[in-house]
Design a protein around this motif. Structure first.
Motif, PDB file in Angstrom:
ATOM      1  N   ASP A   1       7.133   9.550   5.737  1.00 43.51           N
ATOM      2  CA  ASP A   1       6.625   8.207   6.022  1.00 43.51           C
ATOM      3  C   ASP A   1       7.733   7.428   6.719  1.00 43.51           C
ATOM      4  OD1 ASP A   1       5.920   5.454   5.910  1.00 43.51           O
ATOM      5  OD2 ASP A   1       4.661   5.820   4.159  1.00 43.51           O
ATOM      6  N   ARG A   2       7.460   7.021   7.952  1.00 43.25           N
ATOM      7  CA  ARG A   2       8.486   6.334   8.744  1.00 43.25           C
ATOM      8  C   ARG A   2       8.453   4.820   8.591  1.00 43.25           C
ATOM      9  NH1 ARG A   2       6.796   8.054  14.457  1.00 43.25           N
ATOM     10  NH2 ARG A   2       4.742   7.977  13.438  1.00 43.25           N
ATOM     11  N   PHE A   3       7.518   4.284   7.817  1.00 44.23           N
ATOM     12  CA  PHE A   3       7.319   2.842   7.814  1.00 44.23           C
ATOM     13  C   PHE A   3       7.488   2.186   6.438  1.00 44.23           C
ATOM     14  CE2 PHE A   3       4.582   4.751  11.103  1.00 44.23           C
ATOM     15  CZ  PHE A   3       5.188   4.216  12.230  1.00 44.23           C
ATOM     16  N   SER A   4       7.053   2.847   5.365  1.00 44.32           N
ATOM     17  CA  SER A   4       7.072   2.216   4.042  1.00 44.32           C
ATOM     18  C   SER A   4       8.485   2.193   3.468  1.00 44.32           C
ATOM     19  CB  SER A   4       6.134   2.963   3.089  1.00 44.32           C
ATOM     20  OG  SER A   4       4.806   2.951   3.583  1.00 44.32           O
ATOM     21  N   LYS A   5       8.935   1.017   3.067  1.00 44.06           N
ATOM     22  CA  LYS A   5      10.291   0.881   2.529  1.00 44.06           C
ATOM     23  C   LYS A   5      10.371   1.397   1.093  1.00 44.06           C
ATOM     24  CE  LYS A   5      11.353  -3.109   5.438  1.00 44.06           C
ATOM     25  NZ  LYS A   5      11.712  -4.552   5.476  1.00 44.06           N
ATOM     26  N   LYS A   6       9.292   1.212   0.324  1.00 45.31           N
ATOM     27  CA  LYS A   6       9.245   1.700  -1.048  1.00 45.31           C
ATOM     28  C   LYS A   6       8.035   2.597  -1.216  1.00 45.31           C
ATOM     29  CE  LYS A   6      11.409  -2.341  -3.259  1.00 45.31           C
ATOM     30  NZ  LYS A   6      11.207  -3.409  -4.281  1.00 45.31           N
ATOM     31  N   GLN A   7       8.198   3.651  -2.022  1.00 45.59           N
ATOM     32  CA  GLN A   7       7.104   4.573  -2.281  1.00 45.59           C
ATOM     33  C   GLN A   7       7.165   5.037  -3.733  1.00 45.59           C
ATOM     34  OE1 GLN A   7       6.417   7.440   1.145  1.00 45.59           O
ATOM     35  NE2 GLN A   7       8.316   6.486   1.844  1.00 45.59           N
ATOM     36  N   GLY A   8       6.149   5.763  -4.151  1.00 46.94           N
ATOM     37  CA  GLY A   8       6.173   6.365  -5.473  1.00 46.94           C
ATOM     38  C   GLY A   8       5.627   5.513  -6.596  1.00 46.94           C
ATOM     39  N   GLY A   9       4.821   4.490  -6.302  1.00 46.25           N
ATOM     40  CA  GLY A   9       4.330   3.593  -7.354  1.00 46.25           C
ATOM     41  C   GLY A   9       2.917   3.859  -7.817  1.00 46.25           C
ATOM     42  N   ALA A  10       2.374   5.056  -7.552  1.00 49.26           N
ATOM     43  CA  ALA A  10       0.966   5.314  -7.851  1.00 49.26           C
ATOM     44  C   ALA A  10       0.624   5.171  -9.329  1.00 49.26           C
ATOM     45  CB  ALA A  10       0.570   6.709  -7.359  1.00 49.26           C
ATOM     46  N   ASP A  11       1.508   5.620 -10.209  1.00 47.95           N
ATOM     47  CA  ASP A  11       1.199   5.516 -11.642  1.00 47.95           C
ATOM     48  C   ASP A  11       1.149   4.069 -12.101  1.00 47.95           C
ATOM     49  OD1 ASP A  11       0.823   8.189 -12.113  1.00 47.95           O
ATOM     50  OD2 ASP A  11       2.870   8.562 -12.797  1.00 47.95           O
ATOM     51  N   ARG A  12       2.043   3.243 -11.584  1.00 50.85           N
ATOM     52  CA  ARG A  12       2.001   1.819 -11.929  1.00 50.85           C
ATOM     53  C   ARG A  12       0.700   1.192 -11.434  1.00 50.85           C
ATOM     54  NH1 ARG A  12       7.412   2.479 -10.243  1.00 50.85           N
ATOM     55  NH2 ARG A  12       6.964   1.633  -8.168  1.00 50.85           N
TER      56      ARG A  12
ATOM     57  N   GLY B   1      -6.761   8.519  -0.019  1.00 48.52           N
ATOM     58  CA  GLY B   1      -7.189   9.843  -0.447  1.00 48.52           C
ATOM     59  C   GLY B   1      -6.109  10.573  -1.215  1.00 48.52           C
ATOM     60  N   LEU B   2      -4.852  10.374  -0.816  1.00 47.67           N
ATOM     61  CA  LEU B   2      -3.723  10.944  -1.557  1.00 47.67           C
ATOM     62  C   LEU B   2      -3.695  10.399  -2.979  1.00 47.67           C
ATOM     63  CD1 LEU B   2      -0.996  12.546  -1.642  1.00 47.67           C
ATOM     64  CD2 LEU B   2       0.096  10.441  -0.799  1.00 47.67           C
ATOM     65  N   LEU B   3      -3.875   9.097  -3.116  1.00 47.87           N
ATOM     66  CA  LEU B   3      -3.887   8.491  -4.448  1.00 47.87           C
ATOM     67  C   LEU B   3      -5.034   9.040  -5.285  1.00 47.87           C
ATOM     68  CD1 LEU B   3      -2.848   6.431  -6.513  1.00 47.87           C
ATOM     69  CD2 LEU B   3      -4.357   4.748  -5.461  1.00 47.87           C
ATOM     70  N   VAL B   4      -6.208   9.243  -4.666  1.00 47.83           N
ATOM     71  CA  VAL B   4      -7.347   9.799  -5.395  1.00 47.83           C
ATOM     72  C   VAL B   4      -6.998  11.177  -5.948  1.00 47.83           C
ATOM     73  CG1 VAL B   4      -9.714  10.657  -5.170  1.00 47.83           C
ATOM     74  CG2 VAL B   4      -9.089   8.463  -4.146  1.00 47.83           C
ATOM     75  N   LEU B   5      -6.360  12.028  -5.132  1.00 51.24           N
ATOM     76  CA  LEU B   5      -5.978  13.359  -5.593  1.00 51.24           C
ATOM     77  C   LEU B   5      -4.946  13.267  -6.714  1.00 51.24           C
ATOM     78  CD1 LEU B   5      -5.735  15.463  -2.309  1.00 51.24           C
ATOM     79  CD2 LEU B   5      -7.616  15.341  -3.959  1.00 51.24           C
ATOM     80  N   HIS B   6      -3.980  12.378  -6.559  1.00 52.74           N
ATOM     81  CA  HIS B   6      -2.975  12.203  -7.615  1.00 52.74           C
ATOM     82  C   HIS B   6      -3.646  11.787  -8.920  1.00 52.74           C
ATOM     83  CE1 HIS B   6       0.609  10.925  -9.773  1.00 52.74           C
ATOM     84  NE2 HIS B   6       0.068   9.725  -9.916  1.00 52.74           N
TER      85      HIS B   6
ATOM     86  N   ARG C   1       0.830  -1.210   0.000  1.00 50.68           N
ATOM     87  CA  ARG C   1       0.000   0.000   0.000  1.00 50.68           C
ATOM     88  C   ARG C   1       0.858   1.252   0.000  1.00 50.68           C
ATOM     89  NH1 ARG C   1      -1.940   3.363   4.241  1.00 50.68           N
ATOM     90  NH2 ARG C   1      -4.089   4.114   3.941  1.00 50.68           N
ATOM     91  N   GLY C   2       1.917   1.261   0.815  1.00 56.40           N
ATOM     92  CA  GLY C   2       2.791   2.420   0.882  1.00 56.40           C
ATOM     93  C   GLY C   2       3.432   2.744  -0.449  1.00 56.40           C
ATOM     94  N   GLU C   3       3.707   1.726  -1.246  1.00 59.05           N
ATOM     95  CA  GLU C   3       4.278   1.950  -2.568  1.00 59.05           C
ATOM     96  C   GLU C   3       3.208   2.332  -3.579  1.00 59.05           C
ATOM     97  OE1 GLU C   3       7.002  -0.298  -5.985  1.00 59.05           O
ATOM     98  OE2 GLU C   3       6.492  -1.341  -4.118  1.00 59.05           O
ATOM     99  N   ASP C   4       2.099   1.587  -3.601  1.00 63.76           N
ATOM    100  CA  ASP C   4       1.094   1.756  -4.641  1.00 63.76           C
ATOM    101  C   ASP C   4       0.300   3.051  -4.517  1.00 63.76           C
ATOM    102  OD1 ASP C   4       1.799  -0.622  -5.796  1.00 63.76           O
ATOM    103  OD2 ASP C   4       0.103  -1.769  -5.005  1.00 63.76           O
ATOM    104  N   TYR C   5       0.156   3.589  -3.313  1.00 58.62           N
ATOM    105  CA  TYR C   5      -0.729   4.728  -3.113  1.00 58.62           C
ATOM    106  C   TYR C   5      -0.004   6.078  -3.109  1.00 58.62           C
ATOM    107  CZ  TYR C   5      -4.465   1.450  -1.696  1.00 58.62           C
ATOM    108  OH  TYR C   5      -5.414   0.452  -1.670  1.00 58.62           O
ATOM    109  N   THR C   6       1.297   6.104  -3.283  1.00 59.69           N
ATOM    110  CA  THR C   6       2.035   7.369  -3.204  1.00 59.69           C
ATOM    111  C   THR C   6       2.548   7.784  -4.582  1.00 59.69           C
ATOM    112  OG1 THR C   6       3.994   6.085  -2.538  1.00 59.69           O
ATOM    113  CG2 THR C   6       2.714   7.148  -0.787  1.00 59.69           C
ATOM    114  N   PRO C   7       2.483   9.090  -4.884  1.00 61.85           N
ATOM    115  CA  PRO C   7       2.862   9.594  -6.221  1.00 61.85           C
ATOM    116  C   PRO C   7       4.345   9.412  -6.521  1.00 61.85           C
ATOM    117  CG  PRO C   7       1.494  11.196  -5.044  1.00 61.85           C
ATOM    118  CD  PRO C   7       1.888  10.147  -4.047  1.00 61.85           C
TER     119      PRO C   7
END
Length: 341
Positions: A163-174, A207-212, A147-153
């Motif tokens: 974000d103190r917990f997600s190891k990977k981020q930035g996968g929203a477009d995928r 909600g962040l993903l929705v805005l993106h 979720r931390g990867e898939d939902y962040t721009p």
């Protein structure tokens, strides 16, 4: 078709299983125990043994689930699907794609079942949507990381996102590519759906993903429902996407409906001392959502509509519930929203 959920999964979905017969016996045993404790001088009575009942799976009527491997995200996604009763409209069913489906699908499914009766009671039209809850198979830790990867721009710099917990981020477009190019066709092969009436609904990171999605792909859905969006993420990076969207909007009007919601206590929670209160104040959840709504509302008109709802008594961990109910009405029966004309 039915979704059979084992006991462990039911708990992970937020369902509480309580057999009425066992409940009655439990309260009877509790009362007997209290009476015995209060009468120390009296005889000790033993409760009759209760028959042990094995946990049966919970069944949600007219639902099913399936897993889908994605070439875009490189992971397996689990989909929970609720189908309306009765025949589909000529154009097919409208669809709500619900993020964090593992947590929120059972609640929205129950709300959706009540929608036809509510609409009939007020004499308004409401097309009951198909609900598609997006989640992941496996343990909660795996789901949290996915979720931390898939939902962040996909921001250029992800070194200090907050974000103190997600190891990977930035996968929203995928993830959005998976939803539009893999999930939608798979769903259309199983059900008659109306591709012109779709909503993306999410809370927090959802909600962040929705805005993106709205700022970068405003035609991908016709309704965007962002509950308590994590606008704070990565130094409010999503607002840079908003600025680019506004420039495009000035040249090409957008046809979309947007609902923004937030809990009134998200910026100053009930227990606001210490680290939690500090993070809540810094993240400006209420101010960020309110300011964004004002800016978007100023551009409303024609085929572009924006609504902002603030839930005064709710914090971040309770505002998801009114978001689901209000979001359903916003998509399916806007005239039933509290305060609607």
């Amino acid at each position: 078709m039915s979704l059979f959920i084992p006991l462990a999964m039911a708990r992970s979905l937020g369902l509480r299983l309580l057999n009425p017969l066992l409940a009655a016996r439990f309260h009877g045993l509790l009362a007997a125990g209290l009476l015995t404790a209060s009468c120390a001088s009296g005889p000790v009575s033993r409760a009759a043994p209760v028959a042990r009942v094995d946990g049966a799976p919970v069944t949600l009527q007219d639902t099913f689930q399936f897993d889908l491997d994605s070439t875009h995200t490189g992971r397996t996604h689990r989909l929970y699907v609720a189908v309306p009763e009765g025949p589909a409209p000529a154009a097919g069913h409208p669809v709500i794609y619900l993020l964090d489906g593992g947590a929120h699908f059972p609640t929205l499914e129950r709300l959706t079942r009540a929608l036809p009766r509510l609409a009939r009671g007020f004499g308004v039209a409401a097309a009951t949507p198909v609900i598609v809850g997006l989640t992941y198979p496996g343990d909660p830790a795996h789901s949290d990381q996915a979720r931390g990867e898939d939902y962040t721009p996909p921001a250029p710099n992800l070194s200090n996102t907050g974000d103190r917990f997600s190891k990977k981020q930035g996968g929203a477009d995928r993830f959005l590519d998976f939803l539009k190019k893999e999930l939608e066709p798979a769903l259309a092969s199983r059900l008659p759906i109306d591709g012109s009436r779709t909503a993306l609904m999410g809370h927090s990171y959802g909600g962040l993903l929705v805005l993106h999605a709205f700022f970068t792909r405003p035609s991908s859905f016709d309704t965007f429902i962002a509950g308590s969006p994590s606008i704070w993420w990565n130094d409010r990076y999503v607002l840079t996407e908003k600025n680019a969207f506004l420039e495009r909007f000035a040249r090409t009007p957008v046809k979309a409906r947007v609902l923004l919601t937030v809990g009134g206590l998200e910026q100053k929670p009930r227990k606001s001392e210490g680290t939690r209160g500090m993070f809540a104040a810094e993240r400006r959840m209420v101010d960020n959502a309110r300011e964004l709504a004002v800016e978007l509302e100023a551009m409303g008109g024609g085929d572009f509509a924006v609504q902002y709802l603030e839930f005064p008594g709710d914090d971040h961990y309770s505002a998801w519930l009114p978001m689901l109910s209000r979001g359903l009405l916003f998509f399916s029966a806007p005239s039933l929203l509290p305060g609607a004309d």
